[in-house]
Scaffold this motif. Sequence first.
Motif, PDB file in Angstrom:
ATOM      1  N   ASN A  42       0.816  -1.213   0.000  1.00 23.79           N
ATOM      2  CA  ASN A  42       0.000   0.000   0.000  1.00 23.79           C
ATOM      3  C   ASN A  42       0.850   1.262   0.000  1.00 23.79           C
ATOM      4  O   ASN A  42       0.401   2.310  -0.443  1.00 23.79           O
ATOM      5  N   ASP A  43       2.082   1.192   0.498  1.00 25.98           N
ATOM      6  CA  ASP A  43       2.972   2.352   0.515  1.00 25.98           C
ATOM      7  C   ASP A  43       3.800   2.466  -0.770  1.00 25.98           C
ATOM      8  O   ASP A  43       4.548   3.422  -0.934  1.00 25.98           O
ATOM      9  N   HIS A  44       3.667   1.493  -1.678  1.00 23.36           N
ATOM     10  CA  HIS A  44       4.417   1.497  -2.930  1.00 23.36           C
ATOM     11  C   HIS A  44       3.967   2.695  -3.777  1.00 23.36           C
ATOM     12  O   HIS A  44       2.780   2.992  -3.888  1.00 23.36           O
ATOM     13  N   ASP A  45       4.920   3.394  -4.394  1.00 24.71           N
ATOM     14  CA  ASP A  45       4.620   4.612  -5.164  1.00 24.71           C
ATOM     15  C   ASP A  45       3.579   4.386  -6.260  1.00 24.71           C
ATOM     16  O   ASP A  45       2.666   5.191  -6.421  1.00 24.71           O
ATOM     17  N   LYS A  48       0.156   4.013  -4.729  1.00 26.83           N
ATOM     18  CA  LYS A  48      -0.332   5.321  -4.263  1.00 26.83           C
ATOM     19  C   LYS A  48      -0.844   6.161  -5.432  1.00 26.83           C
ATOM     20  O   LYS A  48      -1.877   6.816  -5.328  1.00 26.83           O
ATOM     21  N   THR A  49      -0.111   6.134  -6.545  1.00 25.55           N
ATOM     22  CA  THR A  49      -0.512   6.900  -7.724  1.00 25.55           C
ATOM     23  C   THR A  49      -1.854   6.404  -8.255  1.00 25.55           C
ATOM     24  O   THR A  49      -2.748   7.196  -8.556  1.00 25.55           O
ATOM     25  N   VAL A  51      -4.159   4.669  -6.639  1.00 17.74           N
ATOM     26  CA  VAL A  51      -5.215   4.918  -5.654  1.00 17.74           C
ATOM     27  C   VAL A  51      -5.663   6.385  -5.740  1.00 17.74           C
ATOM     28  O   VAL A  51      -6.855   6.686  -5.688  1.00 17.74           O
ATOM     29  N   ALA A  52      -4.695   7.292  -5.917  1.00 18.57           N
ATOM     30  CA  ALA A  52      -5.029   8.712  -6.059  1.00 18.57           C
ATOM     31  C   ALA A  52      -5.880   8.922  -7.316  1.00 18.57           C
ATOM     32  O   ALA A  52      -6.861   9.678  -7.305  1.00 18.57           O
ATOM     33  N   ALA A  71      -6.677   5.351   3.363  1.00 12.22           N
ATOM     34  CA  ALA A  71      -6.592   4.448   2.218  1.00 12.22           C
ATOM     35  C   ALA A  71      -7.966   4.087   1.669  1.00 12.22           C
ATOM     36  O   ALA A  71      -8.677   3.270   2.246  1.00 12.22           O
TER      37      ALA A  71
END
Length: 134
Positions: A42-45, A48-49, A51-52, A71
């Motif tokens: 979940n913290d992988h860049d 994150k991109t 999910v955003a 999240a």
Amino acid sequence: PTPPAPAAGGGSIDAQITAVGEQIRALKEKLKGEGLSGKKINDHDEIKTLVAQLTELKAQGGAGGTAPAKAPLPTPPAPAAGGGSIDAQITAVGDEIRTLKEKLKGEGLSGKKINDHDEVKALVAKLTELKAKQ
């Protein structure tokens, strides 16, 4: 490698939400295969991109409305009256349950605690309802 999600205007928002959700699931599987787990995934860049991007699409009036600050959970597109086959809806809800369970597991919950989680119970009830319509 998964293709990039369609740009705004390239298909309905619900279709874009589904596509981004599938990209997230595919990438999570890939990262899991590389030995990452829960929070690290979940913290992988890239996650994150995506999910955003998913959150932004939902904010544009997709099925989910505005996502929570923590999240965000992928929500399947709300099927239009008579839209989408029951099988497709069952698959979407099943995927959502799996994703949610993975997320909860990453937060330290396990077994019965995950199954007793309100969101999991609601999705399981929805899945059961859909299966009854088959």
